[in-house]
Design a protein around this motif. Structure first.
Motif, PDB file in Angstrom:
ATOM      1  N   ILE A  56      37.538  32.802  80.997  1.00 31.43           N
ATOM      2  CA  ILE A  56      36.970  31.531  80.527  1.00 31.43           C
ATOM      3  C   ILE A  56      36.518  30.731  81.735  1.00 31.43           C
ATOM      4  O   ILE A  56      36.982  30.958  82.852  1.00 31.43           O
ATOM      5  CB  ILE A  56      37.959  30.695  79.658  1.00 31.43           C
ATOM      6  N   GLN A  57      35.632  29.753  81.477  1.00 29.94           N
ATOM      7  CA  GLN A  57      35.089  28.956  82.584  1.00 29.94           C
ATOM      8  C   GLN A  57      36.036  27.817  82.958  1.00 29.94           C
ATOM      9  O   GLN A  57      36.738  27.273  82.114  1.00 29.94           O
ATOM     10  CB  GLN A  57      33.747  28.368  82.169  1.00 29.94           C
ATOM     11  N   PHE A  58      36.012  27.479  84.252  1.00 27.38           N
ATOM     12  CA  PHE A  58      36.782  26.322  84.701  1.00 27.38           C
ATOM     13  C   PHE A  58      35.905  25.082  84.538  1.00 27.38           C
ATOM     14  O   PHE A  58      35.075  24.781  85.380  1.00 27.38           O
ATOM     15  CB  PHE A  58      37.205  26.511  86.163  1.00 27.38           C
ATOM     16  N   ASN A  59      36.064  24.395  83.425  1.00 26.80           N
ATOM     17  CA  ASN A  59      35.326  23.147  83.233  1.00 26.80           C
ATOM     18  C   ASN A  59      36.237  22.105  82.572  1.00 26.80           C
ATOM     19  O   ASN A  59      37.335  22.434  82.102  1.00 26.80           O
ATOM     20  CB  ASN A  59      34.040  23.360  82.422  1.00 26.80           C
ATOM     21  N   ILE A  60      35.763  20.876  82.517  1.00 33.97           N
ATOM     22  CA  ILE A  60      36.599  19.762  82.047  1.00 33.97           C
ATOM     23  C   ILE A  60      37.031  19.952  80.596  1.00 33.97           C
ATOM     24  O   ILE A  60      38.158  19.583  80.227  1.00 33.97           O
ATOM     25  CB  ILE A  60      35.891  18.390  82.282  1.00 33.97           C
ATOM     26  N   THR A  61      36.154  20.561  79.772  1.00 34.60           N
ATOM     27  CA  THR A  61      36.501  20.779  78.356  1.00 34.60           C
ATOM     28  C   THR A  61      37.736  21.682  78.247  1.00 34.60           C
ATOM     29  O   THR A  61      38.672  21.375  77.504  1.00 34.60           O
ATOM     30  CB  THR A  61      35.307  21.426  77.604  1.00 34.60           C
ATOM     31  N   ASN A  62      37.722  22.763  79.002  1.00 33.95           N
ATOM     32  CA  ASN A  62      38.863  23.682  78.944  1.00 33.95           C
ATOM     33  C   ASN A  62      40.140  23.038  79.502  1.00 33.95           C
ATOM     34  O   ASN A  62      41.228  23.274  78.981  1.00 33.95           O
ATOM     35  CB  ASN A  62      38.540  24.974  79.691  1.00 33.95           C
ATOM     36  N   ILE A  63      39.972  22.242  80.555  1.00 34.46           N
ATOM     37  CA  ILE A  63      41.152  21.553  81.112  1.00 34.46           C
ATOM     38  C   ILE A  63      41.733  20.605  80.051  1.00 34.46           C
ATOM     39  O   ILE A  63      42.947  20.552  79.850  1.00 34.46           O
ATOM     40  CB  ILE A  63      40.779  20.757  82.392  1.00 34.46           C
ATOM     41  N   LEU A  64      40.846  19.872  79.357  1.00 30.30           N
ATOM     42  CA  LEU A  64      41.311  18.934  78.324  1.00 30.30           C
ATOM     43  C   LEU A  64      41.952  19.664  77.142  1.00 30.30           C
ATOM     44  O   LEU A  64      42.921  19.159  76.557  1.00 30.30           O
ATOM     45  CB  LEU A  64      40.166  18.037  77.849  1.00 30.30           C
ATOM     46  N   TYR A  65      41.445  20.853  76.807  1.00 27.27           N
ATOM     47  CA  TYR A  65      42.082  21.663  75.751  1.00 27.27           C
ATOM     48  C   TYR A  65      43.522  21.994  76.142  1.00 27.27           C
ATOM     49  O   TYR A  65      44.458  21.807  75.371  1.00 27.27           O
ATOM     50  CB  TYR A  65      41.306  22.974  75.536  1.00 27.27           C
ATOM     51  N   ILE A  66      43.674  22.488  77.362  1.00 28.40           N
ATOM     52  CA  ILE A  66      45.010  22.881  77.857  1.00 28.40           C
ATOM     53  C   ILE A  66      45.928  21.650  77.891  1.00 28.40           C
ATOM     54  O   ILE A  66      47.087  21.709  77.481  1.00 28.40           O
ATOM     55  CB  ILE A  66      44.918  23.513  79.272  1.00 28.40           C
ATOM     56  N   PHE A  67      45.366  20.547  78.358  1.00 28.82           N
ATOM     57  CA  PHE A  67      46.121  19.285  78.440  1.00 28.82           C
ATOM     58  C   PHE A  67      46.594  18.869  77.038  1.00 28.82           C
ATOM     59  O   PHE A  67      47.761  18.503  76.844  1.00 28.82           O
ATOM     60  CB  PHE A  67      45.209  18.221  79.070  1.00 28.82           C
ATOM     61  N   GLY A  68      45.674  18.941  76.070  1.00 29.81           N
ATOM     62  CA  GLY A  68      46.008  18.597  74.677  1.00 29.81           C
ATOM     63  C   GLY A  68      47.084  19.500  74.112  1.00 29.81           C
ATOM     64  O   GLY A  68      48.038  19.025  73.474  1.00 29.81           O
ATOM     65  N   ILE A  69      46.951  20.805  74.397  1.00 27.09           N
ATOM     66  CA  ILE A  69      47.944  21.769  73.898  1.00 27.09           C
ATOM     67  C   ILE A  69      49.318  21.475  74.513  1.00 27.09           C
ATOM     68  O   ILE A  69      50.341  21.464  73.827  1.00 27.09           O
ATOM     69  CB  ILE A  69      47.503  23.225  74.208  1.00 27.09           C
ATOM     70  N   LEU A  70      49.298  21.172  75.820  1.00 28.13           N
ATOM     71  CA  LEU A  70      50.552  20.874  76.533  1.00 28.13           C
ATOM     72  C   LEU A  70      51.256  19.658  75.929  1.00 28.13           C
ATOM     73  O   LEU A  70      52.463  19.686  75.652  1.00 28.13           O
ATOM     74  CB  LEU A  70      50.226  20.617  78.020  1.00 28.13           C
ATOM     75  N   LEU A  71      50.499  18.590  75.691  1.00 25.21           N
ATOM     76  CA  LEU A  71      51.087  17.380  75.103  1.00 25.21           C
ATOM     77  C   LEU A  71      51.536  17.637  73.662  1.00 25.21           C
ATOM     78  O   LEU A  71      52.571  17.126  73.234  1.00 25.21           O
ATOM     79  CB  LEU A  71      50.099  16.212  75.148  1.00 25.21           C
ATOM     80  N   PHE A  72      50.753  18.458  72.935  1.00 26.98           N
ATOM     81  CA  PHE A  72      51.118  18.783  71.555  1.00 26.98           C
ATOM     82  C   PHE A  72      52.452  19.534  71.522  1.00 26.98           C
ATOM     83  O   PHE A  72      53.311  19.250  70.676  1.00 26.98           O
ATOM     84  CB  PHE A  72      50.005  19.627  70.919  1.00 26.98           C
ATOM     85  N   ILE A  73      52.629  20.466  72.465  1.00 27.09           N
ATOM     86  CA  ILE A  73      53.901  21.199  72.537  1.00 27.09           C
ATOM     87  C   ILE A  73      55.043  20.232  72.827  1.00 27.09           C
ATOM     88  O   ILE A  73      56.105  20.303  72.219  1.00 27.09           O
ATOM     89  CB  ILE A  73      53.830  22.318  73.618  1.00 27.09           C
ATOM     90  N   ARG A  74      54.776  19.269  73.723  1.00 27.63           N
ATOM     91  CA  ARG A  74      55.812  18.293  74.094  1.00 27.63           C
ATOM     92  C   ARG A  74      56.229  17.404  72.910  1.00 27.63           C
ATOM     93  O   ARG A  74      57.307  16.847  72.907  1.00 27.63           O
ATOM     94  CB  ARG A  74      55.323  17.396  75.248  1.00 27.63           C
ATOM     95  N   VAL A  75      55.322  17.270  71.932  1.00 26.29           N
ATOM     96  CA  VAL A  75      55.672  16.477  70.736  1.00 26.29           C
ATOM     97  C   VAL A  75      56.827  17.141  69.979  1.00 26.29           C
ATOM     98  O   VAL A  75      57.725  16.472  69.479  1.00 26.29           O
ATOM     99  CB  VAL A  75      54.436  16.296  69.812  1.00 26.29           C
ATOM    100  N   PHE A  76      56.841  18.472  69.959  1.00 31.71           N
ATOM    101  CA  PHE A  76      57.844  19.202  69.177  1.00 31.71           C
ATOM    102  C   PHE A  76      58.966  19.804  70.025  1.00 31.71           C
ATOM    103  O   PHE A  76      60.031  20.106  69.514  1.00 31.71           O
ATOM    104  CB  PHE A  76      57.165  20.317  68.372  1.00 31.71           C
ATOM    105  N   TYR A  77      58.695  20.031  71.277  1.00 33.02           N
ATOM    106  CA  TYR A  77      59.676  20.700  72.136  1.00 33.02           C
ATOM    107  C   TYR A  77      59.837  19.933  73.450  1.00 33.02           C
ATOM    108  O   TYR A  77      58.833  19.536  74.028  1.00 33.02           O
ATOM    109  CB  TYR A  77      59.224  22.140  72.423  1.00 33.02           C
ATOM    110  N   PRO A  78      61.019  19.680  73.954  1.00 29.59           N
ATOM    111  CA  PRO A  78      62.320  20.180  73.510  1.00 29.59           C
ATOM    112  C   PRO A  78      62.890  19.446  72.296  1.00 29.59           C
ATOM    113  O   PRO A  78      63.895  19.891  71.739  1.00 29.59           O
ATOM    114  CB  PRO A  78      63.217  19.966  74.725  1.00 29.59           C
ATOM    115  N   ARG A  79      62.272  18.352  71.873  1.00 33.26           N
ATOM    116  CA  ARG A  79      62.794  17.655  70.695  1.00 33.26           C
ATOM    117  C   ARG A  79      61.641  16.950  70.007  1.00 33.26           C
ATOM    118  O   ARG A  79      60.788  16.359  70.682  1.00 33.26           O
ATOM    119  CB  ARG A  79      63.833  16.618  71.161  1.00 33.26           C
ATOM    120  N   TYR A  80      61.609  17.011  68.669  1.00 30.50           N
ATOM    121  CA  TYR A  80      60.567  16.312  67.920  1.00 30.50           C
ATOM    122  C   TYR A  80      60.663  14.818  68.252  1.00 30.50           C
ATOM    123  O   TYR A  80      61.723  14.197  68.092  1.00 30.50           O
ATOM    124  CB  TYR A  80      60.751  16.566  66.424  1.00 30.50           C
TER     125      TYR A  80
END
Lengths: 67, 187
Positions: free
Chosen positions: A39-63
């Motif tokens: 995949i390309q290194f661009n701001i859209t992909n970085i923001l996707y990863i960032f969003g996924i990371l924060l989304f995981i943090r919503v549920f883990y380690p605790r909701y």
């Protein structure tokens, strides 16, 4: 500026600082992912990863809305 | 000289903002190590703020204007009383973290009245900085697990061991701002 307003502004600044920290972490993950899959290194992909990371943090380690 | 009733709490809007916005947000962006780093930073700021004051000034009570997350009853503290409150509350928080980390119940009720300052002693700063060193060492050696067991904060929600460590930081920050308001009134 009142102490009350100053405290609220500092809280916002603290959160901006902490969100920036997680953004840097997501940059690292993006580097890791582009080295594995094509995949390309661009701001859209970085923001996707960032969003996924924060989304995981919503549920883990605790909701976060668990009271 | 005190305003309000001890343990009466915060204005509803502030309490809800902390409960519904700050607590969930801090759970996303904070970690054990970030909380510890931020506490150490707050302790350094407090140290710099108070180092130029003599013992008498540190014990002088002043009434400050409304400050964020400080209940009215606590608005007439001296710097030493604020440090005493941080030490008493911090000692309790450390015990709660320890019990929850081992998935044990913390049997005692946590009340705001129990963590109010009582002595306003002249050498409080030494006790406070000594306690903060102890807390720092404790968290450094902590296994940094996330407990299933929780203990309710009297004003907010059920906190697990990690939530309490984040609260320890936010609490120190809020009272550092109180110390700054006291210093402003002293000048």
């Amino acid at each position: 500026m009142s102490n009350h307003t100053g405290t609220l502004l500092r809280i916002i600044a603290i959160f901006i600082g902490l969100i920036s920290f997680w953004f840097v972490i997501s940059l690292f993950f993006t580097f890791l992912i582009i080295s594995i899959i094509d995949i390309q290194f661009n701001i859209t992909n970085i923001l996707y990863i960032f969003g996924i990371l924060l989304f995981i943090r919503v549920f883990y380690p605790r909701y976060i809305f668990n009271s | 000289m005190s305003e309000g009733i001890s343990g009466a709490g915060l204005p509803q809007i502030e309490r809800l903002f902390i409960k519904r916005v700050l607590v969930p947000s801090i759970r996303i962006v904070c970690t054990w190590n970030i909380a510890l780093y931020m506490i150490k930073r707050e302790v350094n700021i407090i140290e710099k703020l108070i180092k130029s004051f003599d013992e008498e000034t540190l014990q002088k009570r002043v009434l400050i204007k409304r400050a964020f997350a400080i209940e009215d009853h606590s608005r007439d503290y001296s710097i030493n009383m604020t440090l005493e409150h941080l030490r008493i509350a911090g000692t309790n928080i450390m015990s709660v973290i320890d019990a929850l980390s081992n998935e044990k119940e913390f049997p005692e009720d946590i009340t705001i009245q129990a963590v109010k300052p009582k002595d306003n002693r002249k050498d409080e700063a030494d006790f406070f900085f000594h306690f903060m060193k102890t807390y720092e060492e404790y968290i450094k050696k902590h296994k940094k697990n996330y407990s299933k067991k929780t203990k309710k904060h009297p004003w907010f929600v059920n906190f697990n061991n990690f939530d309490w460590s984040c609260f320890m930081y936010m609490h120190t920050f809020i009272h550092r701002r109180q110390i700054q308001a006291i210093i402003k009134e002293l000048k």
